[in-house]
Design an enzyme around this catalytic site. Structure first.
Site, PDB file in Angstrom:
ATOM      1  N   GLU A 143     -65.632  34.650 -33.238  1.00  0.00           N
ATOM      2  CA  GLU A 143     -65.353  33.352 -33.879  1.00  0.00           C
ATOM      3  C   GLU A 143     -65.695  33.372 -35.365  1.00  0.00           C
ATOM      4  OE1 GLU A 143     -63.558  31.419 -32.389  1.00  0.00           O
ATOM      5  OE2 GLU A 143     -63.826  32.111 -30.336  1.00  0.00           O
ATOM      6  N   GLY A 144     -65.505  34.516 -35.984  1.00  0.00           N
ATOM      7  CA  GLY A 144     -65.837  34.682 -37.399  1.00  0.00           C
ATOM      8  C   GLY A 144     -67.239  35.227 -37.528  1.00  0.00           C
TER       9      GLY A 144
END
Length: 594
Positions: A440-441
């Protein structure tokens, strides 16, 4: 096998005495959210997590998922557990009643998410990704798509995914190659490959709804040309039931360091039928609605793993006999003292506990702002809450997962050699926690988002949503002698944050490399200061609570608060020094010298 008891007492404390239930009840649809409503829900959630999900955690890790000829089977027991999750209505907890949801606020559902992450993170990935898909579709889907798909996602009958990453690109989504060709009947043909797709294929649900980033034939280059499409595994028939198989297949599953019972898939789309979600070339906006929801959820994963690691480390430390206390024998009736008496063991346990309780409070306050942003009828109030959530999202994702990984390692360290052995279960939490800092980054990307996007946004408007309340709190308690031991160190940390914010903004405007060089340290400085603010609020609540009937709880809370302010918050001084040193030492070495 590790044990787990949901920390309901601490959850109630934060919800009732820190997060402000009255503010929550003032929101439309939350009028009946009382302790009488929430407590039974949380008790039932605790039973599910403690009695059903926890016993499957180790076996799921050891068995993993099975892949054969495009079919993925989850570990033994997962299908029955998912059926119980569905029958209990848990996927619907936070969803819109219009589509079969229970309509409870995010502030409440977050507590269940934490329990599920503690008990069995791999299992929690399946409903977790579904809720992200629900969020994007609810916000941007057409009425027809919402009517067909949302009730089934809400019930858990179908699950969802988010398909972003491709073999040649991750964060730089402008490089994606997946194509979408219009068919003329409102549908599109989707062709391309995606990797690292959590829950991309499994045997828990009747259908899987993929949200896929792709480019139309007339797409402009880069991120401005990305569109979002809904692509089901099975095409719904006239009655909305799974019909013909779509052109979607799982090519393989990854063999990973952790979360082994969560199917991480490589997915192929071969002229699969899909439908546009949102406007053409505006898919990134829709996907970020989903990603921001998931980034906050990933932060809670770090918190959940830290909690179960702490519980088992503390239990072991009180039971394991080794040596004698440095100041003299503490338990003369025993052949040796339990290791809980030793300073370094206490340091590790208190570090874990201070991080956990601080993150739980900050996470719940952020969830409350999410509820205000989605439910308030006042536009100005909604905007302020949206700004706060936008600012805190990268902080929660990165800080909670960093601290969660650190806590899992500390928990293993408390057990010494036994912590390194599979039998005790602690090493699994170290492995499971590590991915949360990446997906998610990555946390480095979160730091760049904070300094590169959130700080300068709207001439610093986002920052004011955090800075002003913290400053008001410090000033309003400045004359309170009982609070001085908490307010003074918070004031120092906040001063460092203000100074570094101004300096990062000044240097970054002239040279973006300087902002990037400061980003990770700045996010940690910001996060620790935010924890200092919530810890001061918790300490204030526990000072009041000492006069009540639960004095032991509040004494422990105050002891943990004092440890945080004396031993953890001072780290802001070193972080400040590193930030102000600038980025020259990062730039100086030639690339070839690495």
């Amino acid at each position: 096998m590790p044990s787990y008891k949901a920390p309901l007492r601490d959850m109630r404390f934060v919800l009732e005495q820190v997060a402000d239930l009255e503010r929550l009840r003032a929101l439309p649809g939350c009028e009946e959210v009382t302790t009488e409503l929430v407590d039974p829900i949380m008790e039932e959630a605790a039973k599910l997590c403690e009695e059903v999900l926890l016993p499957l955690n180790r076996s799921g890790d050891e068995e993993g998922c099975h892949y054969e000829n495009g079919v993925v089977r989850t570990p033994a027991g997962f299908r029955d557990a998912y059926r119980m999750l569905r029958e209990g209505g848990w996927p619907a907890l936070h969803c819109d009643p219009e589509y079969g949801g229970q309509g409870l606020p995010r502030t409440v559902s977050l507590l269940f998410e934490e329990m599920m992450c503690s008990a069995n993170l791999s299992f929690g990935m399946y409903p977790g990704l579904s809720h992200g898909a629900y969020t994007a579709l609810h916000a941007f889907g057409s009425e027809a798509l919402k009517a067909l798909y949302l009730p089934r996602l809400v019930s858990g009958e179908w699950t969802g995914t988010m398909c972003l990453t491709e073999p040649h690109c991750g964060t730089d989504l402008g490089l994606i190659r997946t194509k979408a060709v219009p068919e003329g009947d409102g549908s599109y043909r989707i062709t391309g490959s995606k990797i690292f797709i959590s829950a991309g294929e499994h045997d828990l649900a009747e259908n899987i709804v993929h949200l896929v980033l792709a480019k139309l034939p007339d797409a402009p280059p880069g991120v401005k040309g990305i569109s979002l499409f809904l692509v089901p595994k099975f095409l719904p028939d006239g009655q909305g039931q799974p019909g013909a198989r779509n052109g979607v297949s799982c090519a393989s599953i990854e063999h990973k360091m952790g979360i082994k019972a969560s199917a991480t898939c490589a997915m192929n789309f071969d002229e699969a039928t899909g439908w546009l979600v949102g406007a053409p070339h505006k898919g990134l906006r829709a996907m970020f609605a989903m990603m921001n929801e998931e980034r906050l959820a990933v932060g809670i994963q770090g918190l959940g793993l830290a909690e179960i690691s702490y519980q088992n480390a503390a239990a072991y430390a009180k039971d394991r006999l080794q040596g004698r206390a440095l100041g003299g024998t503490r338990y003369p009736e025993k052949p040796a003292d339990p290791i809980i008496v030793h300073p370094d063991v206490r340091r590790m346990l208190l570090t874990m506990r201070a991080s956990i309780e601080g993150c739980r409070a900050l996470g719940l306050l952020t969830a409350l702002e999410q509820d205000v942003a989605t439910r308030s009828t006042d536009p100005a109030t909604r905007q302020e809450a949206e700004d706060y959530v936008a600012l805190l999202t990268p902080v929660v994702k990165a800080l909670f997962t960093d601290l969660g990984s650190e806590a899992a390692n500390l928990g293993m360290q408390v057990l010494g050699g036994h912590g390194y052995i599979r039998e005790w279960g602690m090493e699994q939490y170290v492995r499971d926690a590590r991915i949360a800092q990446i997906y998610e980054g990555t946390n480095g990307i979160q730091a760049l988002d904070l300094v590169g996007r959130k700080l300068p946004a709207h001439a610093g408007r986002y920052l004011r949503r955090f800075f002003h309340p913290v400053l008001d709190y410090i000033e309003s308690r400045g004359e309170d002698e009982a609070m001085a031991e908490f307010i003074l160190p918070l004031s120092k940390a906040f001063g460092r944050l203000q100074q570094c914010t101004a300096e990062v903004a000044r240097r970054g405007f002239a040279d973006p490399f300087e902002a990037g060089a400061a980003a990770t340290d700045y996010l940690r400085l910001f996060g620790l200061t935010a924890l200092g603010h919530v810890w001061a609020r918790m300490a204030e609540a526990s000072l009041r609570g000492l006069e009540g009937g639960d004095a032991d709880f509040h004494k422990a809370k105050l002891a943990t608060a004092r440890f945080f302010f004396a031993r953890i918050l001072p780290q802001t001084g070193a972080l400040s020094a590193a930030i102000l040193a600038g980025g020259e030492t990062l730039r100086a070495m030639e690339d070839a010298a690495f």
